[in-house]
Design a protein around this motif. Structure first.
Motif, mmCIF file in Angstrom:
data_model
loop_
_atom_site.group_PDB
_atom_site.id
_atom_site.type_symbol
_atom_site.label_atom_id
_atom_site.label_comp_id
_atom_site.label_asym_id
_atom_site.label_seq_id
_atom_site.Cartn_x
_atom_site.Cartn_y
_atom_site.Cartn_z
ATOM 1 N N SER A 4 5.640 -13.533 -4.949
ATOM 2 C CA SER A 4 5.356 -13.114 -6.314
ATOM 3 C C SER A 4 4.916 -11.659 -6.387
ATOM 4 O O SER A 4 4.831 -11.093 -7.458
ATOM 5 C CB SER A 4 4.276 -14.012 -6.935
ATOM 6 O OG SER A 4 3.094 -13.951 -6.174
ATOM 7 N N ARG A 5 4.590 -11.057 -5.230
ATOM 8 C CA ARG A 5 4.165 -9.663 -5.244
ATOM 9 C C ARG A 5 5.371 -8.729 -5.221
ATOM 10 O O ARG A 5 5.440 -7.790 -4.429
ATOM 11 C CB ARG A 5 3.234 -9.379 -4.057
ATOM 12 C CG ARG A 5 1.938 -10.146 -4.124
ATOM 13 C CD ARG A 5 1.008 -9.757 -3.015
ATOM 14 N NE ARG A 5 -0.247 -10.491 -3.080
ATOM 15 C CZ ARG A 5 -1.286 -10.247 -2.297
ATOM 16 N NH1 ARG A 5 -1.207 -9.312 -1.381
ATOM 17 N NH2 ARG A 5 -2.398 -10.942 -2.414
ATOM 18 N N ILE A 6 6.314 -9.028 -6.051
ATOM 19 C CA ILE A 6 7.536 -8.239 -6.156
ATOM 20 C C ILE A 6 7.581 -7.595 -7.535
ATOM 21 O O ILE A 6 7.357 -8.256 -8.545
ATOM 22 C CB ILE A 6 8.787 -9.129 -5.973
ATOM 23 C CG1 ILE A 6 8.812 -9.748 -4.580
ATOM 24 C CG2 ILE A 6 10.064 -8.330 -6.235
ATOM 25 C CD1 ILE A 6 9.036 -8.765 -3.449
ATOM 26 N N GLY A 7 7.837 -6.294 -7.569
ATOM 27 C CA GLY A 7 8.007 -5.585 -8.826
ATOM 28 C C GLY A 7 9.416 -5.033 -8.925
ATOM 29 O O GLY A 7 9.951 -4.500 -7.947
ATOM 30 N N ILE A 8 10.016 -5.179 -10.077
ATOM 31 C CA ILE A 8 11.382 -4.661 -10.268
ATOM 32 C C ILE A 8 11.463 -3.886 -11.571
ATOM 33 O O ILE A 8 10.990 -4.340 -12.615
ATOM 34 C CB ILE A 8 12.433 -5.797 -10.233
ATOM 35 C CG1 ILE A 8 13.854 -5.227 -10.390
ATOM 36 C CG2 ILE A 8 12.159 -6.851 -11.285
ATOM 37 C CD1 ILE A 8 14.941 -6.225 -10.080
ATOM 38 N N ALA A 18 10.291 -3.325 -5.397
ATOM 39 C CA ALA A 18 9.271 -3.061 -4.385
ATOM 40 C C ALA A 18 8.472 -4.325 -4.099
ATOM 41 O O ALA A 18 8.359 -5.216 -4.946
ATOM 42 C CB ALA A 18 8.333 -1.944 -4.850
ATOM 43 N N ARG A 19 7.897 -4.369 -2.899
ATOM 44 C CA ARG A 19 7.038 -5.488 -2.491
ATOM 45 C C ARG A 19 5.671 -4.943 -2.110
ATOM 46 O O ARG A 19 5.565 -3.963 -1.361
ATOM 47 C CB ARG A 19 7.643 -6.214 -1.285
ATOM 48 C CG ARG A 19 6.790 -7.393 -0.796
ATOM 49 C CD ARG A 19 7.349 -7.972 0.486
ATOM 50 N NE ARG A 19 7.201 -7.056 1.622
ATOM 51 C CZ ARG A 19 7.687 -7.291 2.835
ATOM 52 N NH1 ARG A 19 8.376 -8.398 3.065
ATOM 53 N NH2 ARG A 19 7.511 -6.424 3.813
ATOM 54 N N ALA A 20 4.620 -5.590 -2.631
ATOM 55 C CA ALA A 20 3.247 -5.239 -2.260
ATOM 56 C C ALA A 20 2.663 -6.359 -1.412
ATOM 57 O O ALA A 20 2.734 -7.531 -1.780
ATOM 58 C CB ALA A 20 2.398 -5.026 -3.505
ATOM 59 N N GLU A 184 -2.677 5.159 -9.864
ATOM 60 C CA GLU A 184 -4.031 4.723 -9.537
ATOM 61 C C GLU A 184 -4.227 4.465 -8.041
ATOM 62 O O GLU A 184 -5.346 4.571 -7.524
ATOM 63 C CB GLU A 184 -4.346 3.447 -10.325
ATOM 64 C CG GLU A 184 -5.755 2.923 -10.143
ATOM 65 C CD GLU A 184 -5.945 1.584 -10.824
ATOM 66 O OE1 GLU A 184 -6.839 1.466 -11.667
ATOM 67 O OE2 GLU A 184 -5.164 0.643 -10.495
ATOM 68 N N ALA A 185 -3.144 4.136 -7.347
ATOM 69 C CA ALA A 185 -3.250 3.738 -5.943
ATOM 70 C C ALA A 185 -3.943 4.783 -5.074
ATOM 71 O O ALA A 185 -4.551 4.450 -4.059
ATOM 72 C CB ALA A 185 -1.860 3.433 -5.388
ATOM 73 N N LEU A 429 2.301 -3.668 -7.352
ATOM 74 C CA LEU A 429 0.843 -3.707 -7.233
ATOM 75 C C LEU A 429 0.228 -4.537 -8.354
ATOM 76 O O LEU A 429 -0.741 -5.257 -8.151
ATOM 77 C CB LEU A 429 0.280 -2.281 -7.266
ATOM 78 C CG LEU A 429 0.549 -1.415 -6.040
ATOM 79 C CD1 LEU A 429 0.077 0.012 -6.272
ATOM 80 C CD2 LEU A 429 -0.128 -1.999 -4.800
ATOM 81 N N SER A 430 0.793 -4.438 -9.563
ATOM 82 C CA SER A 430 0.242 -5.220 -10.677
ATOM 83 C C SER A 430 0.468 -6.704 -10.492
ATOM 84 O O SER A 430 -0.226 -7.523 -11.093
ATOM 85 C CB SER A 430 0.888 -4.759 -12.000
ATOM 86 O OG SER A 430 2.187 -5.283 -12.159
#
Length: 431
Positions: A4-8, A18-20, A184-185, A429-430
Motif C-alpha cells: 500500500s506504500r505505493i504512490g502513482i 514510487a514505493r516508500a 517536507e522529506a 510517503l503520504s
C-alpha cells in the motif's frame, strides 16, 4: 513489506510511480531506447496488423508506444496506427465516453487502464511484489472541469480505470499534497509553504504547514489551509507557440481567391486542432484531405498548404510537439530561441524572443496569478507569513511563471523539485 506504500502520479503527459519503505523512497524506472527513465509517457499507440489472414490490434504504451509510433510508416492516409495522448484531460467530459479505433469501440477508462496496467506490471517487476493498493494523485481542478460535480465525475472515471488495470485499493490524494510530502522529506524545521504543481493540463496550488511537527500526523488535513487550481498549464503555453510560430508557416494566414474575393484558404478549425497536438491524428480523414487539396490549388501561398498536408499525412504530431518543447525550454534559458522542425523535405524554422513568448501567454499568466491570489484571500494568509514556495512541473521553469511568485510572495523563497517525479515521490510517503 506493505504494497500500500505505493504512490502513482498519472499525468496528462507523464506518469511516475514510487514505493516508500522504512522512510526510503524508490522510484520505478522504465526501459527506453535512450536508457532507463523514471517518467513514463502517458500515451497509447494502437496498431492493426494482419495475423493468420485476420486483423489483430496491438497496443503499446509509454516509451514502447513512442518507439513503435516513430518506427511505423506514416506516409499514407491508410496507415493502420493510432497515437492517443492526453487522455487525462477528457475525464470530466460527459460527452466523450470513448472512441472507435479500427472498428472497435474503446471507453476512455479502457484506454487509460492500458497505460496504468503497463506501469503497474513494470513496477512490480522492479519492486519484486504485486501492486494492488495505491495512493493516486489527482488535480485540485481537472482540465475542462467547471464544478465540484465535474471533478467528482472525473475522479470516479479515473478510479474505474485504475480498477480495470488491476488496482484494488485506490486512495486519491491531491497532487500538490504529494509535492508537499516530497519537499517536507528534507526539512528539519516547520514551515508554512505554498505548493505550485504545474502539469500538462492543470495548475494546482496549496497552502499548508509541513515539517517535523506535522510529518507523522495521521490526519494531514489539519495542516492544510487551502487549495486552488485551474485547468491550464504547459499544454496551453505550447498551443501559443503553435498558433504564433507554426500555424502561420503552414498557411493559417494564407488567402485564396474565390469569386474575385480573397478568403482564408483553410478553415480555422483545422489550425485549432493543430494547437492541441495530440489531435493531429484526428485530421487524417478523407474530408480534411479533400479540403486541403482544394486549398492547395487556390491558395496564394500553396507551398504552405503543401507543408500542412505533409505534416498531417505523415502524422508528425509527436515530433512537432518535441520541437515546440525544445523551443519553450530554450526560452527558459536564453532571451531568444529558434523554433526548428524538420522531417525529410519538410522544414519549419522561426525565431522568437522571450519577450514575445511572454506576450503570447499573458492571459495564462494572469489566470495563474489570480488563482494564487484567490488562495491567499480565502485563507487570509499574508505573503510575509509564507516561508517557502515549492514549485514542481516543467512549466515552473518558465521565467515569467517564477516571476509571479517572486513578486507576490517575495524574493529568495522559491524552491523547485524534479518536474516529473516529485508528486509520485511524495504520494508514496503520504501512503
Amino acid at each position: 513489506m506493505r504494497s500500500s506504500r505505493i504512490g502513482i502520479d498519472f499525468g496528462t503527459t507523464n506518469t511516475s510511480i514510487a514505493r516508500a519503505e522504512g522512510g526510503q523512497v524508490t522510484l520505478a524506472h522504465f526501459a527506453a531506447q535512450a536508457g532507463e527513465t523514471p517518467s513514463y509517457r502517458s500515451l497509447l499507440y494502437l496498431e492493426q496488423a494482419r495475423e493468420k489472414n485476420r486483423p489483430v490490434v496491438h497496443s503499446y504504451t509509454g516509451p514502447a508506444g513512442i518507439e513503435r509510433y516513430l518506427a511505423a510508416d506514416h506516409d499514407s492516409v491508410g496507415t493502420q496506427g493510432r497515437l492517443i495522448q492526453s487522455l487525462k484531460s477528457y475525464l470530466p467530459s460527459k460527452t466523450l465516453t470513448g472512441t472507435e479505433v479500427f472498428g472497435r469501440r474503446y471507453t476512455l477508462e479502457d484506454l487509460i487502464a492500458r497505460i496504468l496496467t503497463d506501469v503497474r506490471v513494470a513496477a512490480e517487476k522492479q519492486f519484486g511484489h504485486e501492486i494492488r493498493s495505491v495512493t493516486a494523485g489527482r488535480p485540485v481542478r481537472f482540465v475542462g472541469s467547471d464544478s465540484e460535480e465535474d471533478d467528482a465525475y472525473a475522479e470516479s472515471r479515473l478510479r474505474q480505470a485504475f480498477q480495470i488495470a488491476g488496482y484494488e485499493d485506490i486512495r486519491f490524494q491531491l497532487e500538490p499534497i504529494g509535492a508537499a510530502y516530497s519537499y517536507e522529506a528534507s526539512l528539519e524545521r516547520d514551515e508554512l509553504i505554498l505548493i505550485g504543481d504545474f502539469g500538462g493540463g492543470t495548475s494546482d496550488f496549496s497552502l499548508l504547514h509541513v515539517g517535523p511537527s506535522f510529518r507523522n500526523q495521521e490526519d494531514r488535513g489539519k495542516s492544510m489551509l487551502g487549495t486552488s487550481g485551474l485547468g491550464l498549464a504547459g499544454d496551453a503555453f505550447d498551443a501559443k507557440i503553435v498558433r504564433k510560430l507554426v500555424s502561420p508557416a503552414l498557411g493559417a494566414e494564407t488567402l485564396a481567391r474565390s469569386l474575385n474575393k480573397l478568403l482564408p484558404a483553410v478553415p480555422n478549425w483545422i489550425y485549432a486542432n493543430l494547437e492541441r497536438w495530440h489531435y493531429l491524428s484526428f485530421l487524417r480523414t478523407r474530408n480534411v484531405m479533400e479540403i486541403l487539396g482544394r486549398a492547395e490549388k487556390s491558395a496564394l501561398e500553396p507551398e504552405k498548404i503543401t507543408s500542412l498536408i505533409t505534416l498531417i499525412e505523415r502524422d508528425l504530431g509527436y515530433q512537432l510537439h518535441q520541437a515546440v518543447q525544445r523551443t519553450k525550454v530554450q526560452l527558459s534559458l536564453t532571451e531568444a530561441a529558434e523554433f526548428y522542425f524538420r522531417d525529410d523535405d519538410l522544414e519549419l524554422r522561426a525565431m522568437v524572443t522571450r519577450a514575445e513568448f511572454e506576450g503570447w501567454i499573458a492571459d495564462e499568466l494572469q489566470a495563474i496569478e489570480r488563482t494564487v491570489q484567490k488562495l491567499l484571500d480565502e485563507t487570509g494568509v499574508q505573503p510575509h507569513q509564507i516561508d517557502r514556495v515549492f514549485l514542481t512541473g516543467g512549466t515552473s521553469f518558465v521565467p515569467a511563471v517564477r516571476t509571479i511568485f517572486h513578486r507576490m510572495i517575495g524574493e529568495g523563497k522559491l524552491r523547485t523539485g524534479n518536474e516529473f517525479t516529485s508528486v509520485a515521490y511524495g504520494l508514496s510517503l503520504s501512503a
